[in-house]
Design an enzyme around this catalytic site. Structure first.
Site, PDB file in Angstrom:
ATOM      1  N   ARG A  68       0.824  -1.231   0.076  1.00 23.71           N
ATOM      2  CA  ARG A  68      -0.093   0.154  -0.031  1.00 23.71           C
ATOM      3  C   ARG A  68       0.870   1.432  -0.065  1.00 23.71           C
ATOM      4  NH1 ARG A  68      -2.918  -3.822   3.335  1.00 23.71           N
ATOM      5  NH2 ARG A  68      -1.734  -2.699   5.202  1.00 23.71           N
ATOM      6  N   GLU A 125       6.265  -9.761  16.043  1.00 24.51           N
ATOM      7  CA  GLU A 125       5.705 -10.400  17.183  1.00 24.51           C
ATOM      8  C   GLU A 125       5.761 -11.922  17.311  1.00 24.51           C
ATOM      9  OE1 GLU A 125       1.597  -9.991  19.842  1.00 24.51           O
ATOM     10  OE2 GLU A 125       1.678  -9.019  18.132  1.00 24.51           O
TER      11      GLU A 125
END
Length: 175
Positions: A58, A95
């Site tokens: 994006r 993460e």
């Protein structure tokens, strides 16, 4: 702000509890898209920028027209394995696991001033990895630019603590 009002929130995507900020509603709106690029061009027109580097995917949508309007080159920062030429990369931790960003070895010349662009900053991990990669290539990151900042997630703070200037057109705090 006109830009923020054109961004759709999709609750519980991609998992329960997440409020996904969807820029496709901004992009399909010709006025909203024009305002987005015009505001960014206005901010960066007088800065000495050699190239715009944008993060897949994006970020490309915002970065390419911004580079065009500024009259500078465009550098795609890609996920691992997407570039065909001689490339350099930077691995970073997520993460749960790790990832890698890459760019062509000849995309940035030593000393060039680079504007780093993406649609959104959340944790800041990918942007920080891209900024590190730009510096590894010899460039200097002038600023990290986003359409959306999610300040509660801490990415902006993380980038600033690493010494990077950060700018976002709008922020979504809280839910």
């Amino acid at each position: 702000m006109p830009v923020k009002s054109r961004i759709r929130t999709i609750p519980h995507f991609p998992k329960p509890g997440i409020q996904f900020r969807d820029i496709t509603t901004l992009l399909k709106d010709p006025v909203g898209f024009r305002i987005t690029i015009t505001e960014l061009v206005s901010r960066y027109a007088d800065m000495k920028i050699d190239k715009v580097a944008a993060i897949e995917s994006r970020g490309f949508i915002i970065g390419a027209p911004l580079a065009f309007a500024l009259g500078v080159g465009f550098v795609p920062v890609r996920k691992a394995g997407k570039l065909p030429g001689d490339k350099i990369g930077h691995d970073y931790e997520l993460e749960y696991g790790s990832d890698r960003v890459e760019l062509h070895r000849d995309a940035i010349q030593p000393g060039e001033k680079i504007l780093l662009v993406d649609d959104l900053v959340a944790t800041g991990g990918t942007a920080l990895a891209a900024a590190t990669l730009i510096e590894k290539a010899g460039g200097t990151v002038v600023e990290c630019c986003f359409v959306i900042d999610l300040p509660d997630v801490g990415g902006r703070k993380r980038l600033e603590q690493a010494g990077h200037a950060v700018y976002a057109l709008c922020a979504f705090e809280g839910d």
